[in-house]
Design a protein around this motif. Sequence first.
Motif, PDB file in Angstrom:
ATOM      1  N   VAL A   7       0.841  -1.198   0.000  1.00  0.00           N
ATOM      2  CA  VAL A   7       0.000   0.000   0.000  1.00  0.00           C
ATOM      3  C   VAL A   7       0.878   1.250   0.000  1.00  0.00           C
ATOM      4  CG1 VAL A   7      -1.720   1.328   1.280  1.00  0.00           C
ATOM      5  CG2 VAL A   7      -1.915  -1.161   1.143  1.00  0.00           C
ATOM      6  N   GLY A   8       1.921   1.237   0.823  1.00  0.00           N
ATOM      7  CA  GLY A   8       2.837   2.371   0.850  1.00  0.00           C
ATOM      8  C   GLY A   8       3.487   2.607  -0.493  1.00  0.00           C
ATOM      9  N   GLY A   9       3.885   1.523  -1.174  1.00  0.00           N
ATOM     10  CA  GLY A   9       4.478   1.664  -2.490  1.00  0.00           C
ATOM     11  C   GLY A   9       3.484   2.182  -3.512  1.00  0.00           C
ATOM     12  N   TRP A  10       2.247   1.741  -3.421  1.00  0.00           N
ATOM     13  CA  TRP A  10       1.184   2.218  -4.321  1.00  0.00           C
ATOM     14  C   TRP A  10       0.987   3.712  -4.151  1.00  0.00           C
ATOM     15  CZ3 TRP A  10      -2.552  -0.727  -7.311  1.00  0.00           C
ATOM     16  CH2 TRP A  10      -3.614   0.036  -7.802  1.00  0.00           C
ATOM     17  N   LEU A  11       0.946   4.183  -2.892  1.00  0.00           N
ATOM     18  CA  LEU A  11       0.745   5.606  -2.639  1.00  0.00           C
ATOM     19  C   LEU A  11       1.930   6.440  -3.115  1.00  0.00           C
ATOM     20  CD1 LEU A  11      -0.821   5.413   0.939  1.00  0.00           C
ATOM     21  CD2 LEU A  11      -1.988   6.068  -1.178  1.00  0.00           C
ATOM     22  N   ARG A  27       5.068 -12.620  -9.851  1.00  0.00           N
ATOM     23  CA  ARG A  27       4.157 -11.501 -10.140  1.00  0.00           C
ATOM     24  C   ARG A  27       3.174 -11.883 -11.222  1.00  0.00           C
ATOM     25  NH1 ARG A  27       4.990  -6.577  -7.855  1.00  0.00           N
ATOM     26  NH2 ARG A  27       6.892  -6.367  -6.626  1.00  0.00           N
ATOM     27  N   LEU A  28       1.943 -11.432 -11.023  1.00  0.00           N
ATOM     28  CA  LEU A  28       0.879 -11.681 -11.987  1.00  0.00           C
ATOM     29  C   LEU A  28       0.769 -10.480 -12.907  1.00  0.00           C
ATOM     30  CD1 LEU A  28      -1.719 -13.001  -9.373  1.00  0.00           C
ATOM     31  CD2 LEU A  28      -0.132 -14.362 -10.764  1.00  0.00           C
ATOM     32  N   LEU A  29       1.083 -10.641 -14.172  1.00  0.00           N
ATOM     33  CA  LEU A  29       1.134  -9.534 -15.117  1.00  0.00           C
ATOM     34  C   LEU A  29      -0.253  -9.221 -15.676  1.00  0.00           C
ATOM     35  CD1 LEU A  29       4.390 -10.551 -16.999  1.00  0.00           C
ATOM     36  CD2 LEU A  29       4.131  -8.914 -15.112  1.00  0.00           C
ATOM     37  N   SER A  54       2.053  -0.855  -9.574  1.00  0.00           N
ATOM     38  CA  SER A  54       3.294  -1.425 -10.094  1.00  0.00           C
ATOM     39  C   SER A  54       3.114  -1.898 -11.534  1.00  0.00           C
ATOM     40  CB  SER A  54       3.738  -2.602  -9.227  1.00  0.00           C
ATOM     41  OG  SER A  54       4.839  -3.256  -9.803  1.00  0.00           O
ATOM     42  N   VAL A  55       4.016  -1.470 -12.401  1.00  0.00           N
ATOM     43  CA  VAL A  55       3.975  -1.936 -13.787  1.00  0.00           C
ATOM     44  C   VAL A  55       4.521  -3.356 -13.889  1.00  0.00           C
ATOM     45  CG1 VAL A  55       4.149   0.387 -14.733  1.00  0.00           C
ATOM     46  CG2 VAL A  55       6.246  -0.907 -14.262  1.00  0.00           C
ATOM     47  N   ALA A  56       5.158  -3.827 -12.807  1.00  0.00           N
ATOM     48  CA  ALA A  56       5.725  -5.173 -12.813  1.00  0.00           C
ATOM     49  C   ALA A  56       4.682  -6.240 -12.500  1.00  0.00           C
ATOM     50  CB  ALA A  56       6.874  -5.260 -11.805  1.00  0.00           C
ATOM     51  N   GLY A  57       3.457  -5.829 -12.178  1.00  0.00           N
ATOM     52  CA  GLY A  57       2.405  -6.796 -11.906  1.00  0.00           C
ATOM     53  C   GLY A  57       2.086  -6.920 -10.431  1.00  0.00           C
ATOM     54  N   VAL A  58       1.116  -7.766 -10.136  1.00  0.00           N
ATOM     55  CA  VAL A  58       0.634  -7.963  -8.763  1.00  0.00           C
ATOM     56  C   VAL A  58       1.483  -9.016  -8.065  1.00  0.00           C
ATOM     57  CG1 VAL A  58      -1.329  -8.736  -7.376  1.00  0.00           C
ATOM     58  CG2 VAL A  58      -1.721  -7.319  -9.416  1.00  0.00           C
ATOM     59  N   PRO A  59       2.049  -8.705  -6.899  1.00  0.00           N
ATOM     60  CA  PRO A  59       2.861  -9.700  -6.198  1.00  0.00           C
ATOM     61  C   PRO A  59       2.018 -10.871  -5.706  1.00  0.00           C
ATOM     62  CG  PRO A  59       2.702  -7.668  -4.921  1.00  0.00           C
ATOM     63  CD  PRO A  59       2.030  -7.408  -6.213  1.00  0.00           C
ATOM     64  N   PHE A  60       2.597 -12.067  -5.766  1.00  0.00           N
ATOM     65  CA  PHE A  60       1.897 -13.297  -5.414  1.00  0.00           C
ATOM     66  C   PHE A  60       2.821 -14.165  -4.572  1.00  0.00           C
ATOM     67  CE2 PHE A  60       0.207 -17.528  -7.395  1.00  0.00           C
ATOM     68  CZ  PHE A  60      -0.388 -17.863  -6.187  1.00  0.00           C
ATOM     69  N   PHE A  61       2.463 -14.375  -3.297  1.00  0.00           N
ATOM     70  CA  PHE A  61       3.159 -15.315  -2.428  1.00  0.00           C
ATOM     71  C   PHE A  61       2.443 -16.661  -2.564  1.00  0.00           C
ATOM     72  CE2 PHE A  61       5.579 -12.754   1.033  1.00  0.00           C
ATOM     73  CZ  PHE A  61       6.234 -12.064   0.043  1.00  0.00           C
ATOM     74  N   ASP A  62       3.060 -17.578  -3.280  1.00  0.00           N
ATOM     75  CA  ASP A  62       2.437 -18.856  -3.610  1.00  0.00           C
ATOM     76  C   ASP A  62       2.978 -19.946  -2.690  1.00  0.00           C
ATOM     77  OD1 ASP A  62       1.382 -21.123  -4.704  1.00  0.00           O
ATOM     78  OD2 ASP A  62       2.111 -20.768  -6.736  1.00  0.00           O
ATOM     79  N   ASN A  63       2.147 -20.363  -1.738  1.00  0.00           N
ATOM     80  CA  ASN A  63       2.504 -21.440  -0.824  1.00  0.00           C
ATOM     81  C   ASN A  63       1.661 -22.684  -1.086  1.00  0.00           C
ATOM     82  OD1 ASN A  63       4.507 -20.311   1.248  1.00  0.00           O
ATOM     83  ND2 ASN A  63       2.930 -18.743   1.257  1.00  0.00           N
TER      84      ASN A  63
END
Length: 225
Positions: free
Chosen positions: A196-200, A223-225, A205-214
Amino acid sequence: MPETAPPRPIRPAATVVLLRHGAGGPQVLMGQRGSAAAFLPSKYVFPGGAVEEGDAAVALAGPLPAVCAARLAGAVPGPETLAAAAIRELFEETGLALGRPGAWPGAAPAGWQDFAARGLLPVADGMHFLFRAITPPGRPRRFDARFFLVDAAAVAGDLDDFSVASDELSHLHWIGLSEARALDLPFITEVVLAEVGGWLRDGPSVAGVPFFDNSGAEPRFRRLL
């Protein structure tokens, strides 16, 4: 040899990171889970929970933004169902409604009667797909959770009125991003706060949505593009 317990099912879930801009800076809405909760007891979290059957039958009056829907393409359940689940969970746990006035086309599905009774239709056009995480193995419950960042301006009604909230979250309150880090948070919530801080600061992010896949034996980050 002792029997091996079957793997716990991973349920789809959706969470709302509700953001408002006050005189003292940006704030998010958080609440505390009960000490007897099976999942994340006593932790401070964002409103959210598992997808329910009725969510698939909800027609959104305002669709997801195109980029958000594209990044959720192929999700099971579908993007609209995940958005509906996030809206319902926010309403159940806080009493805050992401909606606009309108008449439902028919009877509201299970879990949506109270929302419909407000004379509101659910809207997702202010939702932004921020983060995805799958709960690691070994936890009492496992979820495949999508986190949606939403500007609180999309809420219909008083942002400080939690009078019809369920008792699933206590101590509901708005808190600044830096102050929130001092709460008793799950690790993944700390990571989402950083996003959220990075978004503000930088925008989406142009690199896509971060995904922690467990989902498997070894955790993966992508990252999901």
